[in-house]
Write an enzyme that holds these catalytic residues in place. Structure first.
Site, PDB file in Angstrom:
ATOM      1  CB  SER A 132      -0.958  -0.069   1.190  1.00 30.75           C
ATOM      2  OG  SER A 132      -1.992   0.860   1.035  1.00 30.75           O
TER       3      SER A 132
ATOM      4  CG  ASP B 160      -7.334  -3.417  -2.151  1.00 27.97           C
ATOM      5  OD1 ASP B 160      -7.966  -2.574  -1.496  1.00 27.97           O
ATOM      6  OD2 ASP B 160      -6.101  -3.522  -2.134  1.00 27.97           O
TER       7      ASP B 160
ATOM      8  CG  HIS C 195      -5.591  -2.795   1.152  1.00 25.74           C
ATOM      9  ND1 HIS C 195      -4.988  -2.489  -0.052  1.00 25.74           N
ATOM     10  CD2 HIS C 195      -4.991  -1.964   2.058  1.00 25.74           C
ATOM     11  CE1 HIS C 195      -4.089  -1.524   0.115  1.00 25.74           C
ATOM     12  NE2 HIS C 195      -4.077  -1.188   1.388  1.00 25.74           N
TER      13      HIS C 195
HETATM   14  N1  LIG Z   1      -9.266   2.180   7.295  1.00 19.91           N
HETATM   15  C1  LIG Z   1      -8.159   1.370   7.691  1.00 19.91           C
HETATM   16  C2  LIG Z   1      -7.020   1.847   6.834  1.00 19.91           C
HETATM   17  C3  LIG Z   1      -5.716   1.344   7.220  1.00 19.91           C
HETATM   18  C4  LIG Z   1      -5.265   0.108   6.500  1.00 19.91           C
HETATM   19  O1  LIG Z   1      -6.001  -0.665   5.861  1.00 19.91           O
HETATM   20  N2  LIG Z   1      -3.988  -0.074   6.631  1.00 19.91           N
HETATM   21  C5  LIG Z   1      -3.328  -1.174   5.975  1.00 19.91           C
HETATM   22  C6  LIG Z   1      -2.234  -0.587   5.091  1.00 19.91           C
HETATM   23  S1  LIG Z   1      -2.927   0.619   3.996  1.00 19.91           S
HETATM   24  C7  LIG Z   1      -2.701  -2.086   7.012  1.00 19.91           C
HETATM   25  O2  LIG Z   1      -1.717  -2.734   6.738  1.00 19.91           O
HETATM   26  N3  LIG Z   1      -3.275  -2.113   8.216  1.00 19.91           N
HETATM   27  C8  LIG Z   1      -2.719  -2.873   9.305  1.00 19.91           C
HETATM   28  C9  LIG Z   1      -3.071  -4.324   9.345  1.00 19.91           C
HETATM   29  O3  LIG Z   1      -3.916  -4.806   8.561  1.00 19.91           O
HETATM   30  O4  LIG Z   1      -2.465  -5.028  10.176  1.00 19.91           O
HETATM   31  C10 LIG Z   1      -8.054   1.528   9.199  1.00 19.91           C
HETATM   32  O5  LIG Z   1      -9.061   1.861   9.779  1.00 19.91           O
HETATM   33  O6  LIG Z   1      -7.036   1.271   9.864  1.00 19.91           O
END
Ligand SMILES: N[C@@H](CCC(=O)N[C@@H](CS)C(=O)NCC(=O)O)C(=O)O
Length: 308
Positions: free
Chosen positions: A175, A252, A286
């Site tokens: 991302s 995604d 995603h």
């Molecule tokens: N809307 C999400 C956006 C954040 C998101 O999806 N982050 C991804 C990278 S863009 C991620 O890796 N999140 C941490 C995880 O899944 O462990 C949120 O509320 O945190």
């Protein structure tokens, strides 16, 4: 009392308890260490001169590195909201890194606790959202220097403290970090031998996440933004061939929202004759479930170039 400093000794390399030669200029603090696939998954912290605060990074050392064998290093850049923990606990990279004999280093995604007004107001700007750029706006430019942190300081810290082959480095990420990996490789021809990305924010100057961060960190001028946009940078890349691998989940949620725009990156690569394979993975979203499914393919892709 007269304090005498022996500069020759102060500069000399000292052997720390962690087992590797470390120059006196870099102090690493071991935060955690866990045996994993015969190697060790560790987390360190250090005082970063580039971003002006304490930074943490994860490092997976295969068993042979623990014995002092010099290995290539693969850098992983995480996405919005992540710390160094998300990748090391969710991606399942250690088993493959142990098999392929590569060190994996994964830094945090931004400076933390710098007391900048508004730094914790939203998930997609400030803390956890450094976007791997060097900020130029007054408020952010002192600390938000993740581009230089990743491409200069962190590389030096790793090479000084661990058994690495300095000219064998790869970079990948997810991302915001997938895009970070692409721009680090595209802006520094020859620095990395391999690059890949999961669901990168491929054209940040044209999506809401990118516009918000670039306005905040770089100001309103969009010619400055283009210097940090992979889809633009591909067009002017002039260096050793980069065999880019991109995986994108077809389900995604952020693809559907128009935040990722991988089709624009592919068009740019096709126009510029940049080798790039993008795999649209049916049904994947995603999350780290998607990443953990294809992490082996990515590490194998890098290992081919790093050991070749
Ligand atoms: N809307 C999400 C956006 C954040 C998101 O999806 N982050 C991804 C990278 S863009 C991620 O890796 N999140 C941490 C995880 O899944 O462990 C949120 O509320 O945190």
């Amino acid at each position: 009392m007269l304090l005498k400093i022996d500069f020759a000794k102060a500069k000399a390399k000292v052997l720390f308890r962690i087992g590797f030669a470390m120059t006196s200029s870099t102090k690493l603090t071991l935060v955690s260490s866990n045996k994993c696939f015969s190697g060790e998954q560790r987390v360190y912290s250090h005082e970063s001169s580039e971003v002006g605060c304490t930074m943490k990074f994860g490092i997976f050392l295969p068993a042979s590195a623990l014995d002092g064998t010099k290995l290539p290093v693969l850098y992983w850049l995480s996405g919005l909201t992540c710390t160094e923990q998300n990748f090391i606990t969710k991606a399942g990279a250690q088993r493959v890194a142990a098999k392929q004999n590569v060190i994996i280093v994964n830094p945090d995604t931004s400076p933390r606790g710098c007391n900048i007004e508004g730094e914790d107001d939203s998930y997609d700007f400030g803390t956890g959202a450094g976007f791997y750029v060097d900020a130029t706006t007054e408020k952010w430019k002192k600390n938000y220097r993740m581009y230089s942190y990743v491409t200069i300081e962190l590389i030096d810290v790793i090479n000084e403290n661990f058994p690495t082959i300095p000219d064998r480095k790869g970079i990948f990420g997810h991302s915001m970090g997938g895009h970070g990996a692409l721009i680090c490789a595209l802006k520094n021809p020859g620095l990395y031998r391999s690059v890949s990305a999961f669901a990168p924010i491929a054209h940040p100057t044209k999506c809401a996440w990118g516009k918000k961060c670039f306005t905040g960190y770089l100001g309103p001028a969009d010619h400055v933004w283009r210097e940090y946009d992979a889809t633009e940078l591909v067009k002017s890349y002039n260096g050793p061939p980069l065999d880019i691998l991109v995986d994108q989940g077809a389900s995604d949620e952020f693809l559907k929202e128009g935040q990722l725009l991988p089709e624009r990156l592919m068009e740019s690569c096709a126009e510029s004759k940049m080798p790039c394979i993008m795999r649209m993975q049916e049904g994947y979203d995603h999350s780290y479930y998607f990443i953990s499914t294809f992490i082996e393919d990515h590490i194998n892709h890098h290992a081919k170039h790093l050991h070749g």
